[in-house]
Design an enzyme around this catalytic site. Structure first.
Site: not given
Length: 353
Positions: A45, A221, A246, A250, A288, A290-291, A331, A333
Site C-alpha cells: 500500500s 493509490g 482498506c 473503498q 494505512n 490516504g482515501y 487492518h 490483521e
C-alpha cells in the site's frame, strides 16, 4: 553521505544518507507506529510513497524475512530521525541499512521528522524528492518538475497469475489489489482454501473456482483507478459473501454507487482509535490509507456505517442492510499494530457458513 529531502514548495530538510545511493520522487507521508518498520516498508500500500517515521529511533531490532508483508519494498524512500547501526535481536538477519541497499531504496536520516510531520499535518501530503547523491538544488528542482507521480499503482503490486493455497475450510477468493501477507496468514489459520486472483480478474474467472466468499484486499493509490473493473465486483457482491479491507473497503463503496475522496494526510500508524457502533466498543487499530468513503454517498445504497474514526469521525467500516457484505478501512490483521479487531475474520467465515 549527504541526505536531502526536497519538497515541491521548495522546503529543504538536510541530513545524512543511508540505504541505496540514489534519488527518488514520491508522495511524502508519515507513519506514527513505534515498531514494525519491516512490515511498513514491505506493505504494497506504500507504493510510490516516501515514508517518514515519527518515532525517533528506527532499526534497533534489525530485519528478518518472517516479519515482511511482501517480498520487496514498494516505497520510494525512507526518512527517519536516527537509525540503529548495531541492532540487537535473536531473529536479526541484516541491518536496516543493508536491507534498503539490497532493496534499492533511498534513505535519509538525521533530519527533523517532527517538523516534517507537522508540515504534512498542516499542508497535506506533498510531492517530494529524496536523495543521497549530493545533487544541487537546481538538479532536485528538475527532478520534481519532470518526474511525475505514477497513478496506476495496483498493477505493479498485484499478483500476475492465479495462486492456489489448499485448505479444508471455506473456499475464499482473494482479489489482490496489493494484499499484505498477514491477511493470507489469517485466512490460513482458519484453514481456508485460498485462491488469490489478479486485480483485473473477471467475474467468470473468479466464479470458476466456486468460492464460498470473496475478500477484497488492501492496496495502493486512488480507488477510482479500479473503475473499469467495478462491474465484476458489483456482480460478486450480489452473489457471494464479501469482505473488504482498506482499499477493498473503498472499492466496495464505489461498486455500490458510493463515492470516495482523498484525505488531507490520511491515517498511517498502529495506534488509531476506532469505535464499533454495533458492539458499542472502541478499538485501537492499524491503518494505512490516504482515501476515505463519503458517508453521505452510501446512505441510499443499502449500506450502514458500522465503524467511525475517533480522531476525525471518518468512516472506518460499513455493512449491507440485507446482503452478507461488509468492510473496514483499517487492518484487522494488524502487522504492524494491534490485533484487537481480528474478530472480523471470524465474522467473514460465519457469513460464508
Amino acid at each position: 553521505m549527504q541526505g536531502i529531502l526536497y519538497l515541491e514548495d521548495g522546503t529543504i530538510y538536510a541530513g545524512k544518507g543511508f540505504g541505496k545511493t540514489g534519488t527518488s520522487v514520491g508522495e511524502l507521508v508519515f507513519n506514527t507506529s513505534m515498531t514494525g518498520y519491516e512490515q511498513i516498508l514491505t506493505d504494497p500500500s506504500y507504493a510510490c510513497q516516501v515514508i517518514t517515521m515519527t518515532y525517533p529511533l528506527i532499526g534497533n531490532y534489525g530485519i528478518n524475512k518472517l516479519e515482511q508483508e511482501s517480498n520487496r519494498v514498494h516505497a520510494k524512500g525512507f526518512v527517519v530521525k536516527s537509525i540503529s547501526q548495531h541492532p540487537s535481536n535473536y531473529m536479526k538477519e541484516e541491518t536496516l541499512d543493508e536491507f534498503l541497499k539490497r532493496m534499492n531504496v533511498v534513505g535519509v536520516y538525521d533530519v527533523d521528522t517532527r517538523s516534517i510531520t507537522k508540515k504534512i499535518r498542516k499542508e497535506g501530503t506533498v510531492k517530494c524528492v529524496i536523495s543521497n547523491e549530493n545533487l544541487s538544488i537546481a538538479q532536485l528542482e528538475t527532478y520534481i518538475k519532470t518526474v511525475p507521480l505514477k497513478e496506476d499503482l495496483i498493477q505493479d503490486v498485484s499478483t500476475v497469475k492465479i495462486i492456489h493455497i489448499p485448505g479444508t475450510g471455506p473456499k475464499v477468493a482473494v482479489i489482490d489489489f496489493g494484499s499484505k501477507a498477514n491477511i493470507i496468514r489469517n485466512l490460513k489459520e482458519f484453514d481456508c482454501d485460498i485462491t488469490i486472483f489478479p486485480y483485473n480478474s473477471t467475474y467468470d474467472e473468479i466464479m470458476a473456482v466456486h468460492p464460498d466468499g470473496v475478500l477484497l484486499s488492501n492496496g495502493p493509490g486512488d480507488p477510482k483507478s479500479m473503475s473499469p473493473y467495478l462491474p465484476h465486483i458489483r456482480k460478486i457482491i450480489k452473489k457471494l459473501p464479501t469482505f473488504g479491507i482498506c482499499l477493498g473497503h473503498q472499492v466496495l463503496a464505489l461498486a455500490l454507487g458510493g463515492d470516495t475522496y482523498k484525505m488531507k494526510y490520511g491515517h498511517r500508524g498502529g495506534n488509531h482509535g476506532v469505535y464499533d457502533m454495533e458492539r458499542e466498543k472502541a478499538y485501537i487499530t492499524s491503518q494505512n490509507h490516504g482515501y476515505s468513503v463519503n458517508p453521505e454517498s452510501i446512505k441510499d445504497k443499502g449500506m450502514i456505517v458500522t465503524h467511525v474514526n475517533l480522531n476525525d469521525g471518518t468512516v472506518e467500516g460499513m455493512r449491507h442492510r440485507e446482503l452478507p457484505v461488509f468492510s473496514v478501512q483499517f487492518h484487522p490483521e494488524g502487522a504492524p499494530g494491534p490485533e484487537d479487531t481480528a474478530y472480523l475474520f471470524e465474522k467473514f467465515l460465519s457469513s460464508m457458513n
